[in-house]
Design a protein around this motif. Sequence first.
Motif, PDB file in Angstrom:
ATOM      1  N   VAL A  51      -7.107  45.150  -7.724  1.00 12.98           N
ATOM      2  CA  VAL A  51      -6.395  44.130  -8.266  1.00 12.98           C
ATOM      3  C   VAL A  51      -5.144  44.174  -8.342  1.00 12.98           C
ATOM      4  O   VAL A  51      -4.410  45.150  -8.280  1.00 12.98           O
ATOM      5  N   GLU A  52      -4.363  42.764  -7.794  1.00 11.85           N
ATOM      6  CA  GLU A  52      -2.981  42.860  -7.535  1.00 11.85           C
ATOM      7  C   GLU A  52      -1.989  43.124  -8.559  1.00 11.85           C
ATOM      8  O   GLU A  52      -0.890  43.312  -8.218  1.00 11.85           O
ATOM      9  N   ASN A  53      -2.377  42.885  -9.717  1.00 14.44           N
ATOM     10  CA  ASN A  53      -1.655  43.029 -11.023  1.00 14.44           C
ATOM     11  C   ASN A  53      -0.775  44.545 -10.988  1.00 14.44           C
ATOM     12  O   ASN A  53      -1.206  45.501 -10.818  1.00 14.44           O
ATOM     13  N   SER A  54       0.508  44.338 -11.461  1.00 10.00           N
ATOM     14  CA  SER A  54       1.451  45.390 -11.558  1.00 10.00           C
ATOM     15  C   SER A  54       0.855  45.972 -12.942  1.00 10.00           C
ATOM     16  O   SER A  54       0.444  45.475 -13.694  1.00 10.00           O
ATOM     17  N   TYR A  55       1.209  47.493 -13.014  1.00  7.37           N
ATOM     18  CA  TYR A  55       0.631  48.345 -14.041  1.00  7.37           C
ATOM     19  C   TYR A  55       1.793  48.749 -14.839  1.00  7.37           C
ATOM     20  O   TYR A  55       2.691  49.662 -14.186  1.00  7.37           O
ATOM     21  N   GLN A  56       2.140  48.379 -15.999  1.00  5.71           N
ATOM     22  CA  GLN A  56       3.410  48.567 -16.708  1.00  5.71           C
ATOM     23  C   GLN A  56       3.614  49.903 -17.013  1.00  5.71           C
ATOM     24  O   GLN A  56       4.751  50.465 -17.563  1.00  5.71           O
ATOM     25  N   ILE A  65     -11.240  46.603 -16.209  1.00  2.00           N
ATOM     26  CA  ILE A  65     -10.261  46.983 -15.396  1.00  2.00           C
ATOM     27  C   ILE A  65      -9.950  48.664 -15.710  1.00  2.00           C
ATOM     28  O   ILE A  65     -10.420  49.154 -16.805  1.00  2.00           O
ATOM     29  N   ARG A  75     -11.052  46.647 -10.476  1.00  2.00           N
ATOM     30  CA  ARG A  75     -11.866  46.225 -11.258  1.00  2.00           C
ATOM     31  C   ARG A  75     -13.395  46.308 -10.968  1.00  2.00           C
ATOM     32  O   ARG A  75     -13.874  46.136  -9.917  1.00  2.00           O
ATOM     33  N   LYS A 101       2.145  48.592  -8.005  1.00  2.00           N
ATOM     34  CA  LYS A 101       0.949  47.666  -7.725  1.00  2.00           C
ATOM     35  C   LYS A 101       0.025  48.532  -7.058  1.00  2.00           C
ATOM     36  O   LYS A 101       0.080  49.642  -6.634  1.00  2.00           O
ATOM     37  N   ILE A 106      -5.710  48.426 -20.765  1.00  2.00           N
ATOM     38  CA  ILE A 106      -4.601  47.552 -20.411  1.00  2.00           C
ATOM     39  C   ILE A 106      -3.430  47.430 -21.147  1.00  2.00           C
ATOM     40  O   ILE A 106      -3.385  47.130 -22.326  1.00  2.00           O
TER      41      ILE A 106
END
Length: 364
Positions: free
Chosen positions: A231-236, A202, A134, A129, A159
């Motif tokens: 951005v709180e999204n995890s990054y795969q 992003i 952004r 995370k 993304i």
Amino acid sequence: MKVKEITSILEEIAPLQYAEDFDNVGLLVGKNDTEVTGVLVTLDTLEVTIDEAIEKNCNLIISFHPIIFSGLKKLNGSNYVERVVIKAIENKIAIYAIHSALDNSFEGVSAKISAILGLKNTQILIPKKNILKRLTTYVPIKNADEVRNALFLAGAGNIGNYDACSFSVSGEGTFRGNENSNPTLGEKGVLQTEKEIQISVIFELKNQVQIMTALRENHPYEEIAYEIISVENSYQNVGMGMIGELPSSQNEQEFLEFLKQTMKTDCIKHSALRNKQIKKVAVLGGSGSFAIEAAKKAGADVFISADFKYHDFFKAENSILLADIGHYESEQFTKNLIVDFLTKKITNFAIILSEKRTNPIYYL
């Protein structure tokens, strides 16, 4: 080549922004502008490593583990850390550590273990995370495509398996320049209304400098309105550990024997055998007990890591096989990974794999 030129190449595979907050990565000893005579790659930097660097005319050591982990309050040679640092300084040898930056890399430590084991369809086990940000900016309609494409070229809009990702909204912007302004559109002191496009993209934290440079160089306004938020999204594509599949299933005993031979370890500590087939394999180099639950949640048949404590093995709960192959053993191929990467990138320079044993653990 200078130290900073070589380390910047290494940061292509393991940006320092990937490192964990607790870690100490980057140039620990020496100066960035030093001309490099040779590079020695090692898992740990010990006194014997410094001696090896001197012998092989290497004045830059790329070390996986940082020799300086917590702060040094004195430097008088009273312990091995201080002695290594003193010896490096005396011999003008720079030390650069990469540690968890490479742990979190999609092409890093766990990827190397996965390759050695022959795993297929690999994915990050625990996506990281706070890697994504952004950018939102506002551009005159006629300049929107130019600015948007420049941001894409700088690394924005990626993304997962997609690139050139953005979101745009049309609207009206207003501005009025003071007497010191030099407006591209409108006149000083006059309220200007302009048809604009709001562009949002992003991007990875590691690309922020070049993305902001692209924005400034391609945006038509004297003063650019923009905002950057985390951005709180995890990054795969960034994170700890990996999970993949064996080419074909093995029973647990066969797999443990294969693991012992392939990872060249003298000892495997493991949880109770479940009499089930091993197909889905999770790996994490170094101390990985924190990822046991993640491996279970991902449906792994076995989780391979190191430094499990007594009570960690109870967490298997007959739903997974836990295999502790040893800290050094889980990371031993990391220096080969670094050498291979640098050798491909720098074809006419001495990149040397350390031959010294740095594993502090012996088995009877």
